[in-house]
Design an enzyme around this catalytic site. Structure first.
Site, PDB file in Angstrom:
ATOM      1  CB  CYS A 135      -0.993  -0.041   1.171  1.00  9.20           C
ATOM      2  SG  CYS A 135      -2.321   1.161   1.004  1.00  9.20           S
TER       3      CYS A 135
ATOM      4  CD  GLU B 277      -1.282  -6.051   5.304  1.00  8.79           C
ATOM      5  OE1 GLU B 277      -0.879  -6.457   4.194  1.00  8.79           O
ATOM      6  OE2 GLU B 277      -1.828  -4.943   5.454  1.00  8.79           O
TER       7      GLU B 277
ATOM      8  CG  HIS C 172      -3.748  -3.481   2.937  1.00  6.05           C
ATOM      9  ND1 HIS C 172      -2.709  -3.107   3.753  1.00  6.05           N
ATOM     10  CD2 HIS C 172      -4.275  -2.344   2.439  1.00  6.05           C
ATOM     11  CE1 HIS C 172      -2.607  -1.789   3.757  1.00  6.05           C
ATOM     12  NE2 HIS C 172      -3.538  -1.303   2.961  1.00  6.05           N
TER      13      HIS C 172
END
Ligand SMILES: *[C@@H]1O[C@H](CO)[C@@H](O)[C@H](O)[C@H]1NC(C)=O
Ligand SMILES: *[C@@H]1O[C@H](CO)[C@@H](O)[C@H](O)[C@H]1NC(C)=O
Ligand SMILES: *[C@@H]1O[C@H](CO)[C@@H](O)[C@H](O)[C@H]1NC(C)=O
Length: 313
Positions: free
Chosen positions: A129, A241, A239
């Site tokens: 990001c 994660e 993202h």
């Protein structure tokens, strides 16, 4: 027919063996994660900087240990850390990409990574990001980002023809790549993007990065995944994660099996890159003192964008 002499054969195999011997995989990789300035609205904040724990878990879950890299340190200190760790992750967040302490530290590590890789000292970088955005600013030496309508939305990746042979996606299972392209499983939480238009018009960026996937907010096509041609540098605008490690109940958050696998496979890929680095701390004691285990994350409760943060002075 060309017959290499015995002496040449011996020389060649000695070289290959030497090359292999000098590059054993490092099965104890340590990856740095760069902290950033606390958000003014973070009521749990202490000290001056933070790392969202999801980035730590992301790397730990793929077989690495983590060292937090704190902002506002001297260049000398950063250089010492650089030669002690095996890769660096630039996380998402919300800082100024040109004037923050985060951007200052990112530049120091980026320049060291260019230099090291040029000299045959393998050192991977990963940007997520804001990390992708920071890498683009570092490579182009200017901010070419543009506003997009991409805050809290899950999207399917549009892979480019280059994706199939890319280092990053080559290692992914076929069914996972299919899920990534057909299902809306990549979490987007950004207001700024690197548009294909600005990327294509900038010679530095175009020469440096291979675009692996794009997305579209309905108006602008932007880069969602890229890797450098000549350096082990990787970046995602989405993202991975969050799917495994963040739990805010918001549009754009996806916890499906495929999304969690995408988290693992991206993390595992980066850790496997870090295993090619031979950097190490000067002593076990120094390593111990640098590891994230010296810190405890804070549970932020309520509707926090990050479920747990580490805070640093
Ligand atoms: C650390 O922050 C202080 C206060 O903002 C600043 O004066 C100082 O120059 C910074 N040090 C480094 C090494 O960036
Ligand atoms: C291109 O970059 C400039 C900043 O240099 C920015 O103002 C503009 O919005 C960008 N345009 C697109 C289409 O990305
Ligand atoms: C998936 O994303 C696309 C944009 O690429 C959008 O048009 C579509 O509505 C989304 N589908 C769902 C179920 O969210």
């Amino acid at each position: 027919m060309y017959r290499p002499t015995a002496a040449l054969c011996a020389l060649l195999s000695a070289c290959l063996c030497a090359a292999e011997r000098s590059q054993p995989l490092n099965a104890r990789p340590v990856i740095g994660v760069l902290a950033q300035e606390n958000l003014p609205e973070d009521r749990f904040a202490r000290g001056s900087s933070y790392i969202a724990a999801s980035y730590i878990k992301y790397l730990e879950g793929a077989g690495a240990r983590v060292v937090p890299i704190r902002i506002n340190r001297t260049e000398k200190e950063y250089a010492k850390t650089f030669y002690s760790i095996n890769g660096l992750l630039l996380p998402g967040g919300d800082i100024d990409l040109q004037t923050s302490q985060f951007s200052r530290a990112a530049k120091i590590f980026y320049d060291l990574a260019l230099k090291a890789n040029d000299a045959g000292d393998y050192f991977p970088l990963w940007g997520t990001c804001q990390g992708l955005q920071q890498l683009s600013v570092l490579t182009a030496n200017k901010d070419l980002l543009t506003l997009t309508d991409t805050l809290a939305v899950a999207l399917p990746l549009t892979l480019t023809p280059a994706a199939q042979s890319s280092r990053l996606f080559r290692s992914f299972p076929k069914d996972l790549l299919q899920s990534l392209t057909e299902e809306n499983i990549t979490s987007n939480f950004h207001s700024w993007s690197l548009s294909m238009q600005n990327f294509s018009r900038n010679a530095k960026l175009k020469r440096f990065y291979k675009v692996l996937s794009t997305n579209n907010d309905g108006k602008k096509e932007f880069i969602s995944t890229m890797e450098a041609y000549r350096y082990p540098f990787y970046a995602v605008q989405w993202h991975p994660e969050k799917s495994s490690f963040e739990w805010i109940d918001k549009p754009g958050m996806v916890h499906s099996t495929a999304a969690v696998r995408a988290c693992f496979y991206t993390g595992s890929f980066f850790v496997s890159e870090a295993m090619k680095s031979q950097h190490h701390f000067s002593s076990p004691m120094e390593e111990e003192q640098a590891l994230i285990y010296n810190f405890s994350p804070i549970f932020k409760r309520g509707r926090a964008i990050f479920v747990q943060n580490y805070y640093f002075d």
